[in-house]
Design a protein around this motif. Structure first.
Motif, PDB file in Angstrom:
ATOM      1  N   GLY A  88       4.425  -8.343   6.881  1.00  0.00           N
ATOM      2  CA  GLY A  88       4.877  -6.989   6.615  1.00  0.00           C
ATOM      3  C   GLY A  88       5.671  -6.819   5.347  1.00  0.00           C
ATOM      4  N   SER A  89       6.386  -7.868   4.908  1.00  0.00           N
ATOM      5  CA  SER A  89       7.238  -7.724   3.737  1.00  0.00           C
ATOM      6  C   SER A  89       6.454  -7.462   2.458  1.00  0.00           C
ATOM      7  N   SER A  90       5.155  -7.768   2.444  1.00  0.00           N
ATOM      8  CA  SER A  90       4.370  -7.552   1.224  1.00  0.00           C
ATOM      9  C   SER A  90       3.213  -6.576   1.418  1.00  0.00           C
ATOM     10  N   VAL A  91       3.010  -6.102   2.622  1.00  0.00           N
ATOM     11  CA  VAL A  91       1.978  -5.097   2.872  1.00  0.00           C
ATOM     12  C   VAL A  91       2.648  -3.733   2.879  1.00  0.00           C
ATOM     13  N   GLY A  92       2.465  -3.001   1.793  1.00  0.00           N
ATOM     14  CA  GLY A  92       3.123  -1.698   1.671  1.00  0.00           C
ATOM     15  C   GLY A  92       2.320  -0.773   0.783  1.00  0.00           C
ATOM     16  N   GLY A 141      14.934  -7.924  12.401  1.00  0.00           N
ATOM     17  CA  GLY A 141      13.781  -8.651  12.918  1.00  0.00           C
ATOM     18  C   GLY A 141      12.925  -7.820  13.849  1.00  0.00           C
ATOM     19  N   GLU A 142      13.560  -7.108  14.765  1.00  0.00           N
ATOM     20  CA  GLU A 142      12.804  -6.292  15.729  1.00  0.00           C
ATOM     21  C   GLU A 142      12.119  -5.116  15.031  1.00  0.00           C
ATOM     22  N   ALA A 143      12.822  -4.485  14.085  1.00  0.00           N
ATOM     23  CA  ALA A 143      12.229  -3.360  13.362  1.00  0.00           C
ATOM     24  C   ALA A 143      11.011  -3.818  12.564  1.00  0.00           C
ATOM     25  N   GLU A 144      11.143  -4.962  11.870  1.00  0.00           N
ATOM     26  CA  GLU A 144      10.027  -5.473  11.092  1.00  0.00           C
ATOM     27  C   GLU A 144       8.867  -5.906  11.982  1.00  0.00           C
ATOM     28  N   PHE A 145       9.187  -6.413  13.149  1.00  0.00           N
ATOM     29  CA  PHE A 145       8.133  -6.805  14.087  1.00  0.00           C
ATOM     30  C   PHE A 145       7.285  -5.590  14.461  1.00  0.00           C
ATOM     31  N   ILE A 146       7.962  -4.490  14.773  1.00  0.00           N
ATOM     32  CA  ILE A 146       7.245  -3.267  15.164  1.00  0.00           C
ATOM     33  C   ILE A 146       6.494  -2.669  13.972  1.00  0.00           C
ATOM     34  N   PHE A 147       7.201  -2.539  12.818  1.00  0.00           N
ATOM     35  CA  PHE A 147       6.563  -1.971  11.626  1.00  0.00           C
ATOM     36  C   PHE A 147       5.322  -2.773  11.239  1.00  0.00           C
ATOM     37  N   LYS A 153       1.161  -2.001  11.040  1.00  0.00           N
ATOM     38  CA  LYS A 153       0.380  -2.173   9.809  1.00  0.00           C
ATOM     39  C   LYS A 153      -0.806  -3.102  10.037  1.00  0.00           C
ATOM     40  N   VAL A 154      -0.579  -4.177  10.771  1.00  0.00           N
ATOM     41  CA  VAL A 154      -1.654  -5.133  11.037  1.00  0.00           C
ATOM     42  C   VAL A 154      -2.776  -4.481  11.840  1.00  0.00           C
ATOM     43  N   VAL A 155      -2.407  -3.740  12.876  1.00  0.00           N
ATOM     44  CA  VAL A 155      -3.413  -3.056  13.697  1.00  0.00           C
ATOM     45  C   VAL A 155      -4.201  -2.058  12.849  1.00  0.00           C
ATOM     46  N   ALA A 156      -3.489  -1.337  11.970  1.00  0.00           N
ATOM     47  CA  ALA A 156      -4.144  -0.338  11.116  1.00  0.00           C
ATOM     48  C   ALA A 156      -5.128  -0.993  10.153  1.00  0.00           C
ATOM     49  N   ILE A 157      -4.733  -2.121   9.565  1.00  0.00           N
ATOM     50  CA  ILE A 157      -5.610  -2.788   8.598  1.00  0.00           C
ATOM     51  C   ILE A 157      -6.843  -3.364   9.294  1.00  0.00           C
ATOM     52  N   ILE A 158      -6.633  -3.969  10.465  1.00  0.00           N
ATOM     53  CA  ILE A 158      -7.774  -4.498  11.219  1.00  0.00           C
ATOM     54  C   ILE A 158      -8.726  -3.359  11.592  1.00  0.00           C
ATOM     55  N   GLY A 159      -8.151  -2.231  11.996  1.00  0.00           N
ATOM     56  CA  GLY A 159      -8.975  -1.057  12.311  1.00  0.00           C
ATOM     57  C   GLY A 159      -9.767  -0.585  11.103  1.00  0.00           C
ATOM     58  N   PHE A 160      -9.118  -0.592   9.938  1.00  0.00           N
ATOM     59  CA  PHE A 160      -9.821  -0.156   8.724  1.00  0.00           C
ATOM     60  C   PHE A 160     -10.929  -1.134   8.349  1.00  0.00           C
ATOM     61  N   LEU A 161     -10.693  -2.437   8.539  1.00  0.00           N
ATOM     62  CA  LEU A 161     -11.718  -3.430   8.220  1.00  0.00           C
ATOM     63  C   LEU A 161     -12.982  -3.184   9.042  1.00  0.00           C
ATOM     64  N   MET A 196      -3.718   7.256   8.795  1.00  0.00           N
ATOM     65  CA  MET A 196      -3.441   6.351   7.679  1.00  0.00           C
ATOM     66  C   MET A 196      -2.163   6.760   6.960  1.00  0.00           C
ATOM     67  N   ASN A 197      -1.892   8.044   6.900  1.00  0.00           N
ATOM     68  CA  ASN A 197      -0.654   8.490   6.258  1.00  0.00           C
ATOM     69  C   ASN A 197       0.574   8.051   7.054  1.00  0.00           C
ATOM     70  N   VAL A 198       0.445   8.014   8.381  1.00  0.00           N
ATOM     71  CA  VAL A 198       1.538   7.498   9.222  1.00  0.00           C
ATOM     72  C   VAL A 198       1.785   6.031   8.890  1.00  0.00           C
ATOM     73  N   VAL A 199       0.705   5.287   8.705  1.00  0.00           N
ATOM     74  CA  VAL A 199       0.830   3.866   8.362  1.00  0.00           C
ATOM     75  C   VAL A 199       1.508   3.705   7.006  1.00  0.00           C
TER      76      VAL A 199
END
Length: 581
Positions: A85-89, A210-216, A220-228, A356-359
């Motif tokens: 998450g720290s580099s996916v933005g 840590g918890e906030a980044e886990f959720i964020f 993002k991961v779910v959104a990217i997999i969905g887009f793939l 996607m805008n929410v993401v």
């Protein structure tokens, strides 16, 4: 003063291996929630008895760094998500649009693949150093140890300043992202909400982060997999608009735009878009068991980033024309300029652009959250090394570097200039220009430190078996990364001096390259201030034991041998997985 193993009751958070104490005795009566909250901001004092008269100044710094009372609360799941998450933005979701426009369809996957090769070496080099020396601030402390304190000073403060600028910028970006749905609400109202949200998360300490980044990151991961999955369907013509897309945009308008210079510009964008990957090293000092948790997170960060970036951007290059006018937006928060949103719209799918805008909004908040974390921990490291005011070494009973967080909060107030868009663009253009090359300098520093570390081990007759984790790229991987990053700096100089489609322009050059003289001004400025012009430690004199997590190398070797024997007994697929992931 009580020993470091004493447990301070009620309102004190401590660690069995942290030599910091509160000023209250263990017999303090139980306090109210309000009093406990107020007392949580009190400082944990360092046990000066750990410092002996025969220690050198460098060794004292190592002791202070190794025993900084940050909470070791991050778990494996936190590290896995932080590493992604720290580099996916916005660099991926929006910034890739400008790269597509200037470089062309083929430039995206090629440039990101090249950057990925040296990022692999950098991340693994960082992992080797971080597992061996899990100190706060990571690369800043390594620069002081393996290069010289002035380099650590310049790199550390450059990194701090980057995050100080990023926080208000991301808060503004988050507020502007809301305009995708509603442009009538004053963005200042959203700025207040997002600013308070990010600062509140970080006041909960490393657990909150840590918890906030886990959720964020999970979102993002779910959104990217969905887009793939969706992207493959759209390329094959399965969208509502129908029609096989294939590689037609590689023929019209062509695979490359603006020639080799356009490709170089994408190479530079790719390097900065992956910035933040190095934050996994900063988390080492707040991880419960770095030797167990970090190697897996380090190895997986590369593969996941490459899957998401290469997979996503390859599909984008197939689904969006490089000449699409919607890519022309200059706002980094304009979701309508996101090639991901454009690809979905081109497929004739309604509703998903809003998703996607929410993401994108969550990604922006995630980067802002990481800005406070990365900046405050780097300041803690600089203070412990004597390279920053000692006040930034203040860590309270909840393990929070409270004055580092406060400095972030003050710089974050710049977000309120969103009320004046003209001033806002001018201010942030130059603030970002000052630290514009920070990510490349940070990665370059990590690689140089790794090279020096390996050479020092060889010079002192040490074995790689004394290390809990070794870089898969090895010594030559770091050398390769150094060469590639120097080439990226040269490419950045070229396109800054001779911009695409324009004439040489002093303003454009300094907007893109002023970070270079600023870095070296900090480096040589400290040398002039301290009058210490030669602090470069010879390889055979570098103390490889101070600051180490695993001091008993015999025990470490035994544990590693047992782990290897266990892995050898498992099936081939498991051995392969453990090696790469």
């Amino acid at each position: 003063m009580s020993s470091s193993k004493d447990i301070i009751k009620d309102d004190v958070v401590s660690s069995s291996d942290t030599p910091y104490q509160s000023n209250q005795s263990d017999t303090t009566p139980k306090q109210s929630i309000g009093s406990s909250f107020i007392n949580s901001f009190k400082r944990l004092e360092f046990d000066e008895s750990l410092l002996t008269p025969d220690m050198t100044e460098a060794e004292k710094i190592e002791v202070r760094l190794a025993h900084t009372p940050l909470q070791r609360s991050l778990k494996q799941r936190h590290l896995q998500m932080i590493s992604i998450g720290s580099s996916v933005g916005t660099g991926l979701f929006v910034g890739s649009g400008s790269a597509l426009r200037t470089g062309g369809a083929a430039s995206l996957p090629i440039a990101w693949s090249i950057v990925g090769t040296f990022l692999f070496a950098v991340i693994h080099a960082l992992g080797e150093l971080a597992v061996t020396y899990p100190t706060p601030g990571a690369f800043s402390a390594y620069a002081t140890k393996f290069i010289d304190p002035s380099w650590g000073f310049a790199m550390g403060w450059n990194y701090v300043f980057l995050w100080l600028v990023v926080l208000p910028l991301e808060v503004i970006a988050a507020s502007l992202t809301i305009q995708f749905w509603n442009e009538s609400i004053n963005p200042v109202a959203w700025v207040v909400i997002f600013y308070v949200l990010i600062m509140t998360i970080n006041l909960f300490g490393v657990k909150g982060y840590g918890e906030a980044e886990f959720i964020f990151s999970l979102i993002k991961v779910v959104a990217i997999i969905g887009f793939l999955i969706l992207g493959i369907v759209l390329v094959c013509g399965g969208g509502p608009s129908g029609g096989f897309v294939g590689g037609k945009y590689y023929h019209d308008p062509g695979a490359f735009t603006h020639g080799f210079k356009g490709f170089c510009s994408v190479l530079v964008v790719a390097s900065y878009a992956l910035g933040g990957s190095e934050l996994i090293g900063v988390t080492a000092a707040e991880t419960k068991n770095p030797r167990k948790s970090l190697p897996s997170a380090i190895k997986q960060v590369f593969w996941r980033l490459m899957l998401f970036y290469l997979g996503g951007l390859t599909l984008v290059s197939l689904l969006v024309k490089a000449t699409d006018k919607r890519l022309l937006s200059s706002s980094s928060a304009d979701a309508s300029a996101s090639p991901f949103v454009i690809a979905i719209k081109n497929g004739g799918i309604k509703g998903l652009p809003s998703v996607m805008n929410v993401v994108i909004l969550i990604s922006v908040l995630s980067v802002g959250n990481s800005a406070v974390y990365g900046c405050s921990r780097t300041l803690t490291s600089l203070a412990a090394q004597g390279l920053a005011p000692s006040i930034f070494g203040y860590i309270d009973r909840m393990g929070r570097p409270i004055f580092g967080i406060a400095l972030n909060g003050i710089s974050g107030l710049l977000c309120f200039i969103v009320a004046n868009r003209k001033i806002q663009n001018e201010v942030f253009t130059w603030l970002l220009a000052i630290c514009g090359l920070c990510i490349i300098f940070t990665w370059l520093t990590i690689s140089i430190c790794h090279v020096r570390f390996r050479l020092a081990m060889k010079a002192q007759g040490r074995s790689l078996r004394d290390l809990a984790f070794t870089s898969h790229a090895g010594f030559w991987g770091s050398v390769y990364a150094i060469v590639l990053m120097i080439l990226v700096l040269i490419a950045q100089f070229w396109i800054s001096l001779f911009p695409i489609g324009g004439q040489p322009n002093a303003r454009a050059f300094f907007e893109n390259y002023i970070g270079f003289p600023v870095f070296f001004a900090l480096y040589f400025g400290r040398k002039l201030w301290t009058r210490k012009f030669w602090e470069f430690t010879p390889l055979n004199q570098i103390n490889l034991d101070s600051g180490r997590k695993d001091v008993d190398t015999d025990l470490l070797r035994q544990e590693l041998d047992e782990e290897k024997e266990y892995i050898k007994s498992r099936p081939f697929w498991y051995r392969t997985y453990r090696f790469w992931c």
